[in-house]
Design a protein around this motif. Structure first.
Motif, short mmCIF file in Angstrom:
data_model
loop_
_atom_site.label_atom_id
_atom_site.label_comp_id
_atom_site.label_asym_id
_atom_site.label_seq_id
_atom_site.Cartn_x
_atom_site.Cartn_y
_atom_site.Cartn_z
N LYS A 246 -5.65 22.80 -1.18
CA LYS A 246 -5.03 23.03 0.13
C LYS A 246 -6.07 23.51 1.14
N GLY A 247 -5.93 23.02 2.35
CA GLY A 247 -6.84 23.45 3.41
C GLY A 247 -6.08 23.68 4.70
N GLN A 248 -6.45 24.73 5.41
CA GLN A 248 -5.85 24.98 6.73
C GLN A 248 -6.95 24.98 7.79
N ILE A 249 -6.55 24.63 8.97
CA ILE A 249 -7.49 24.55 10.09
C ILE A 249 -6.78 25.02 11.35
N GLU B 263 -0.37 10.68 -10.29
CA GLU B 263 0.95 10.70 -10.96
C GLU B 263 1.58 9.31 -10.94
N LEU B 264 1.41 8.60 -9.82
CA LEU B 264 2.05 7.29 -9.67
C LEU B 264 1.43 6.22 -10.57
N VAL B 265 0.20 6.44 -11.01
CA VAL B 265 -0.45 5.41 -11.84
C VAL B 265 -0.68 5.87 -13.28
N ILE C 41 0.87 -1.18 0.00
CA ILE C 41 0.00 0.00 0.00
C ILE C 41 0.90 1.23 0.00
N VAL C 42 0.77 2.04 -1.02
CA VAL C 42 1.58 3.27 -1.11
C VAL C 42 0.75 4.40 -0.51
N GLY C 43 1.20 4.91 0.64
CA GLY C 43 0.47 5.98 1.32
C GLY C 43 -0.18 5.48 2.58
N GLY C 44 0.17 6.11 3.69
CA GLY C 44 -0.37 5.68 5.00
C GLY C 44 -1.26 6.73 5.61
N GLN D 275 9.40 3.35 5.89
CA GLN D 275 9.48 4.82 5.83
C GLN D 275 10.29 5.22 4.60
N ASP D 276 9.60 5.41 3.52
CA ASP D 276 10.24 5.71 2.23
C ASP D 276 9.14 6.19 1.29
N SER D 277 9.52 6.64 0.11
CA SER D 277 8.50 7.07 -0.86
C SER D 277 8.59 6.21 -2.10
N ALA D 278 7.45 5.90 -2.68
CA ALA D 278 7.44 5.13 -3.92
C ALA D 278 7.75 6.08 -5.08
N GLU D 279 8.63 5.65 -5.94
CA GLU D 279 8.96 6.49 -7.11
C GLU D 279 8.32 5.96 -8.37
N GLY E 11 -8.70 10.58 -4.36
CA GLY E 11 -9.72 11.52 -4.84
C GLY E 11 -10.87 11.73 -3.87
N HIS E 12 -10.59 11.63 -2.58
CA HIS E 12 -11.69 11.73 -1.61
C HIS E 12 -12.05 13.19 -1.28
N ASN E 13 -11.39 14.13 -1.95
CA ASN E 13 -11.74 15.55 -1.80
C ASN E 13 -11.89 15.91 -0.31
N GLY E 14 -12.98 16.59 0.03
CA GLY E 14 -13.19 17.02 1.42
C GLY E 14 -13.96 16.02 2.25
N GLY F 277 -12.74 12.56 2.86
CA GLY F 277 -11.95 11.33 3.08
C GLY F 277 -12.08 10.75 4.47
N ILE F 278 -12.28 11.60 5.46
CA ILE F 278 -12.45 11.05 6.82
C ILE F 278 -13.79 10.30 6.85
N THR F 279 -14.82 10.93 6.31
CA THR F 279 -16.14 10.31 6.28
C THR F 279 -16.10 8.98 5.52
N LEU F 280 -15.41 8.96 4.38
CA LEU F 280 -15.48 7.80 3.48
C LEU F 280 -14.46 6.69 3.80
N VAL G 62 -2.59 2.19 -4.52
CA VAL G 62 -2.01 3.53 -4.54
C VAL G 62 -2.98 4.46 -3.82
N ALA G 63 -2.59 4.83 -2.60
CA ALA G 63 -3.41 5.70 -1.75
C ALA G 63 -2.53 6.85 -1.27
N ALA G 64 -1.87 7.49 -2.21
CA ALA G 64 -0.89 8.53 -1.90
C ALA G 64 -1.52 9.93 -1.94
N GLY G 65 -2.81 10.00 -1.62
CA GLY G 65 -3.49 11.29 -1.55
C GLY G 65 -3.41 12.04 -2.86
N HIS G 66 -3.10 13.34 -2.79
CA HIS G 66 -3.17 14.17 -4.00
C HIS G 66 -2.05 13.85 -4.99
C1 LIG Z 1 -8.33 21.36 6.38
C2 LIG Z 1 -9.02 20.08 5.99
C3 LIG Z 1 -10.21 19.72 6.64
C4 LIG Z 1 -10.85 18.53 6.28
N1 LIG Z 1 -11.97 18.16 7.00
C5 LIG Z 1 -12.59 17.00 6.70
C6 LIG Z 1 -13.72 16.58 7.46
O1 LIG Z 1 -14.13 17.24 8.42
N2 LIG Z 1 -14.35 15.43 7.10
C7 LIG Z 1 -13.92 14.66 6.05
O2 LIG Z 1 -14.55 13.65 5.75
N3 LIG Z 1 -12.81 15.00 5.35
C8 LIG Z 1 -12.15 16.16 5.63
N4 LIG Z 1 -11.05 16.54 4.92
C9 LIG Z 1 -10.63 15.71 3.76
C10 LIG Z 1 -9.77 14.54 4.21
O3 LIG Z 1 -8.80 14.99 5.10
C11 LIG Z 1 -9.10 13.89 2.97
O4 LIG Z 1 -10.06 13.56 2.00
C12 LIG Z 1 -8.40 12.59 3.39
O5 LIG Z 1 -7.58 12.83 4.51
C13 LIG Z 1 -7.57 12.02 2.26
O6 LIG Z 1 -6.87 10.92 2.76
P1 LIG Z 1 -5.72 10.18 1.93
O7 LIG Z 1 -5.24 9.08 2.76
O8 LIG Z 1 -6.24 9.91 0.56
O9 LIG Z 1 -4.60 11.31 1.71
P2 LIG Z 1 -3.52 11.85 2.74
O10 LIG Z 1 -4.08 11.96 4.10
O11 LIG Z 1 -2.95 13.09 2.13
O12 LIG Z 1 -2.44 10.71 2.80
C14 LIG Z 1 -1.61 10.40 1.71
C15 LIG Z 1 -0.32 9.82 2.26
O13 LIG Z 1 0.44 9.36 1.15
C16 LIG Z 1 1.79 9.64 1.39
N5 LIG Z 1 2.48 9.67 0.09
C17 LIG Z 1 2.35 10.58 -0.90
N6 LIG Z 1 3.14 10.26 -1.95
C18 LIG Z 1 3.76 9.11 -1.60
C19 LIG Z 1 4.69 8.27 -2.27
N7 LIG Z 1 5.16 8.54 -3.50
N8 LIG Z 1 5.14 7.17 -1.61
C20 LIG Z 1 4.68 6.87 -0.37
N9 LIG Z 1 3.78 7.62 0.30
C21 LIG Z 1 3.33 8.74 -0.32
C22 LIG Z 1 1.79 10.97 2.13
O14 LIG Z 1 2.99 11.11 2.91
C23 LIG Z 1 0.55 10.83 2.99
O15 LIG Z 1 0.85 10.33 4.28
C24 LIG Z 1 -10.34 17.70 5.25
C25 LIG Z 1 -9.14 18.06 4.62
C26 LIG Z 1 -8.48 19.22 4.98
C27 LIG Z 1 -7.17 19.57 4.31
#
Ligand SMILES: Cc1cc2nc3c(=O)[nH]c(=O)nc-3n(C[C@H](O)[C@H](O)[C@H](O)COP(=O)(O)OP(=O)(O)OC[C@H]3O[C@@H](n4cnc5c(N)ncnc54)[C@H](O)[C@@H]3O)c2cc1C
Length: 396
Positions: free
Chosen positions: A237-240, A220-222, A10-13, A182-186, A349-352, A354-357, A212-216
């Motif tokens: 980008k989001g800040q809290i 690119e990886l696939v 699993i790429v991405g934790g 603890q490394d990154s997939a290239e 692609g879980h947008n805003g 991802g915690i819910t889903l 591939v669960a590397a967030g945003h």
């Molecule tokens: C400010 C803010 C508020 C939010 N509030 C909510 C909310 O209230 N409710 C809700 O449902 N959602 C909310 N979300 C959305 C939610 O946070 C995201 O949809 C979700 O966290 C996405 O999870 P993810 O695991 O896909 O990505 P991420 O959490 O970004 O995790 C991706 C991981 O992949 C790793 N990675 C990246 N590239 C590589 C690589 N090449 N090799 C290895 N690892 C890699 C990164 O280091 C990272 O740890 C919010 C987001 C933000 C920014």
């Protein structure tokens, strides 16, 4: 050195990759490796650690379509998931039955909530109620005088994502069947025997399948497996901020408001945590993938918050976090194989939301990885996430 072999890499934790690993840990005997450059890091930039933690299956427009039932199923998995995670971690994780107040300042937004959103929710059997100005303040006395009413969704939940992420990392690291790298997939390559994942350190891992669960950064990886349309993905980008209530004070319910102004719509979120702490935000900057917090975003958050929850905007700011949401052009997640041999599964692609889903995504991904039979509901949710909808026409 010979490549190390795993059943699944699993790429991405983040909450998506970590959630899938946790699900496999409980429901299979697969040898799983989770790769993330930020394991153990003091400062993390994932979206998951920055999130507010609202479990809000019906908050966004996308959820008023086919995503709504998937998000509701995910919400319903939450109590069991948090109980299991907390037991494995040996520490409590609070899942608050805080409900959600969607409130409005202006007539147009109030009309959208009451005339457009409420009937859709009722049609689906979602518990939702219209509240007038006095009633919203009875639910949440800290709402300011300008709030004219809104909707009450009693079944929404709130969790503290930083705590969920700490639990996931600890539980995965303590499991003998899981290797945390603890490394990154290239790069990811498929050959006759399986998948090869080359890491930044030069090390090569081998597996039968890769998630591939590397967030945003996932698309690119696939991109060698699927020809994405140019506009399919964008970082958001989001800040809290985290604020602390004065002794004896605290926010009772989660609150959400959209504040349209001339140039953009601002989002006000407030999510109650333990010990009177409250997460407040949020900024929503599409196209921005720069790491770190900014004082401009802090000022924007507090200025907008003051219009909805004026007292809370004066509480002490005790922290700030920022993360990059994995955005898609249609606001829907991506969940499915991207290669014809079904070895590379994208979960992003879980947008805003991802915690819910997260728990439903983990459940579905595990079913695909374990070749389990799918129910009608599974098929419907996987249809929502089908990656090929975002492919250019020449690769479909
Ligand atoms: C400010 C803010 C508020 C939010 N509030 C909510 C909310 O209230 N409710 C809700 O449902 N959602 C909310 N979300 C959305 C939610 O946070 C995201 O949809 C979700 O966290 C996405 O999870 P993810 O695991 O896909 O990505 P991420 O959490 O970004 O995790 C991706 C991981 O992949 C790793 N990675 C990246 N590239 C590589 C690589 N090449 N090799 C290895 N690892 C890699 C990164 O280091 C990272 O740890 C919010 C987001 C933000 C920014």
């Amino acid at each position: 050195m010979a490549p190390t072999h795993h059943d699944v890499i699993i790429v991405g934790g983040g909450i998506i990759g970590g959630g899938i690993a946790e699900h496999l840990r409980c429901g299979s005997r697969l040898r799983v490796s989770v790769v993330d450059g930020e394991f153990g890091a003091c400062v993390k930039t994932s979206a998951s650690q920055a999130a507010a933690g609202g479990i809000n299956p019906h908050l966004y427009d996308e959820a008023h379509g086919a995503l709504g039932p998937m998000a509701q199923r995910s919400r319903d998995l939450y109590p069991g998931w948090i109980e299991r995670l907390s037991a494995a971690w040996g520490r409590p994780i609070e899942l608050r039955p805080s409900g959600l107040l969607c409130v409005a300042l202006e007539e147009k937004e109030h009309g959208r909530l009451v005339d457009d959103v409420l009937p859709l929710l009722r049609e689906r059997g979602v518990a939702a109620e219209e509240l007038g100005a006095d009633e919203v303040r009875r639910h949440e006395p800290l709402l300011g005088p300008a709030v004219r009413g809104g909707l009450w969704l009693p079944d929404d939940l709130a969790v503290e994502p930083v705590r969920v992420m700490a639990a996931l990392e600890a539980v995965l690291k303590a499991d003998d069947g899981i290797t945390c790298v603890q490394d990154s997939a290239e790069s990811i390559r498929v050959d006759g025997d399986g998948v090869r994942v080359t890491l930044r350190s030069g090390r090569v891992l081998r597996s039968d399948r890769v998630v591939v669960a590397a967030g945003h950064l996932s698309h690119e990886l696939v991109k060698d497996f699927i020809d994405w349309r140019d506009d399919s993905f964008s970082p958001i980008k989001g800040q809290i901020l985290e604020v602390a209530a004065p002794p004896g004070g605290g926010l009772r319910t989660q609150c959400d408001a959209l504040l349209p102004d001339d140039e953009e719509t601002h989002i006000v979120r407030a999510s109650p945590y333990a010990e009177g702490r409250v997460a407040v935000g949020v900024t929503h900057d599409r196209g921005d993938a720069t790491p770190g917090t900014s004082s401009r975003a802090t000022e924007d958050i507090l200025r907008n918050l003051r219009r909805i929850l004026p007292a809370v905007a004066d509480w002490e700011v005790i922290g700030a976090r920022a993360g990059i949401r994995p955005g898609t052009s249609d606001g829907l997640p991506v969940l499915g194989y991207v290669d014809p041999s079904h070895r590379v599964l994208a979960a992003t692609g879980h947008n805003g939301l991802g915690i819910t889903l997260a728990p439903r995504t983990a459940q579905l991904a595990a079913k695909l990885l374990l070749d389990m039979p799918l129910t009608e509901e599974d098929r419907a949710d996987l249809h929502v996430g089908r990656p090929e909808r975002l492919a250019s026409s020449r690769s479909r």
